[in-house]
Design a protein around this motif. Sequence first.
Motif, PDB file in Angstrom:
ATOM      1  N   CYS A 150       0.838  -1.207   0.000  1.00 53.31           N
ATOM      2  CA  CYS A 150       0.000   0.000   0.000  1.00 53.31           C
ATOM      3  C   CYS A 150       0.869   1.251   0.000  1.00 53.31           C
ATOM      4  N   LEU A 151       1.891   1.254   0.824  1.00 53.96           N
ATOM      5  CA  LEU A 151       2.786   2.405   0.915  1.00 53.96           C
ATOM      6  C   LEU A 151       3.569   2.590  -0.383  1.00 53.96           C
ATOM      7  N   GLU A 152       4.021   1.489  -0.981  1.00 57.64           N
ATOM      8  CA  GLU A 152       4.739   1.572  -2.260  1.00 57.64           C
ATOM      9  C   GLU A 152       3.821   2.081  -3.360  1.00 57.64           C
ATOM     10  N   PHE A 153       2.588   1.599  -3.357  1.00 63.50           N
ATOM     11  CA  PHE A 153       1.616   2.049  -4.349  1.00 63.50           C
ATOM     12  C   PHE A 153       1.383   3.556  -4.227  1.00 63.50           C
ATOM     13  N   GLN A 154       1.260   4.038  -2.998  1.00 61.41           N
ATOM     14  CA  GLN A 154       1.078   5.473  -2.777  1.00 61.41           C
ATOM     15  C   GLN A 154       2.302   6.263  -3.239  1.00 61.41           C
TER      16      GLN A 154
END
Length: 252
Positions: A150-154
């Motif tokens: 999720c953090l990488e996607f953001q």
Amino acid sequence: LETTLGGRGRRPAVAGMTCQWLDIQVLRHGFQPQKKVQLMDGATVGDILKKIAEFKRVPVSQLFLTEARMSDKAHCLCRVAPSAASGDNVGPSASMPYGYFDEVIQVKLHKNEVPDGEVQLGGVDDLEDLPDIITVEPKFVRTSLTHSECLEFQDDLLAAYSEDSVQKAIEKIQNKFRASPELPHSQYPRMLADALLAPQRKVFARWNFEAPPRGLQQMHAAFQAHLDEEVNLKTTILNGLIGLDMAWLQHG
């Protein structure tokens, strides 16, 4: 995996999956050299065309598949007929949404259809560069993310939205509201969606989500289990970057 390749029924495949075997040849009159397509459960015409385009090194938009059907079953499909330039090649002919004659015709298949048995390939002259058996799997669509993903996607969205071309498009929309204060603020997210479509398509494809708007729904569903302080903070940063916090109105 069964060794028998013919027939239209679904056969057991590896890892408990099912598949359908298709015969494929170039779209020309008469019998042509054929190859076999192992169509895994869930795969469609669009998946077949994408696989063939990779082998042939041609744009997928150049290719199409047809299937022989009785004219009374050719609803909403494009009829194909001999080209005026050549008696061998065939190309799109008159639109035929409903058939009234009891005849077999070649119809162009939609990308989300599943063929049945034998298909013909248009857009190329031969089946060279294709293996004897073409295994086609359905497109993988992501349904979940880990917290770190999720953090990488953001982070990927932050990078995409920070590009000059995207920021200029966002600023252009914001300037319309500054110049016309009577515009309702509720229109901003709708206008913003158009500016964000291109960068979203790139990021979503990288993460195996479908293109917006459906991909947005898939992404939001994947985030639901990870809405902690860290993820929410990056969401706030993203909203500020694209102006959804409407802070730009106060500083205009």
